[in-house]
Design a protein around this motif. Sequence first.
Motif, mmCIF file in Angstrom:
data_model
loop_
_atom_site.group_PDB
_atom_site.id
_atom_site.type_symbol
_atom_site.label_atom_id
_atom_site.label_comp_id
_atom_site.label_asym_id
_atom_site.label_seq_id
_atom_site.Cartn_x
_atom_site.Cartn_y
_atom_site.Cartn_z
ATOM 1 N N ILE A 10 -24.852 3.105 4.301
ATOM 2 C CA ILE A 10 -25.744 3.212 5.493
ATOM 3 C C ILE A 10 -27.393 2.522 4.767
ATOM 4 O O ILE A 10 -27.931 1.691 5.689
ATOM 5 C CB ILE A 10 -26.127 4.784 5.528
ATOM 6 N N SER A 14 -28.546 -1.342 8.155
ATOM 7 C CA SER A 14 -29.140 -0.474 9.100
ATOM 8 C C SER A 14 -28.389 -0.193 10.386
ATOM 9 O O SER A 14 -28.975 0.891 11.112
ATOM 10 C CB SER A 14 -30.709 -1.017 9.528
ATOM 11 N N LYS A 17 -23.665 3.652 11.676
ATOM 12 C CA LYS A 17 -23.978 4.883 12.470
ATOM 13 C C LYS A 17 -24.146 6.051 11.364
ATOM 14 O O LYS A 17 -23.246 6.315 10.502
ATOM 15 C CB LYS A 17 -22.853 5.309 13.122
ATOM 16 N N HIS A 43 -32.198 7.399 11.727
ATOM 17 C CA HIS A 43 -31.204 6.801 12.590
ATOM 18 C C HIS A 43 -30.843 7.275 13.848
ATOM 19 O O HIS A 43 -30.196 6.721 14.883
ATOM 20 C CB HIS A 43 -29.791 6.527 11.787
ATOM 21 N N ASN A 44 -31.283 8.540 14.166
ATOM 22 C CA ASN A 44 -31.300 9.153 15.375
ATOM 23 C C ASN A 44 -32.790 9.892 15.730
ATOM 24 O O ASN A 44 -32.811 10.988 15.989
ATOM 25 C CB ASN A 44 -30.271 10.399 15.168
#
Length: 88
Positions: A10, A14, A17, A43-44
Amino acid sequence: MDIAKDIREILANSAHKVTKEWLDEAVAKYPYCTLPALLYLHHNQDREGLNEEILSKLAISFPDRKALYDILGENAAKFTSFYPPEPE
């Protein structure tokens, strides 16, 4: 699942998921490690209701508000009212 390997991937990519299922497994395996929650929030950023719950758990163990704000990026302003006002 190898959480440490996933974290390296991760951080290196980038576009990788970061799912809620992965976060749940990481937290179950390493409950005091804040990095999986930080990666998930980063990321979310658009999932407000869920992110507020995760942020509330993370904020307890993350003492540096400025660093947390920086990590959350553009959408960090959504969480500015999360903490009570600092005493003067």
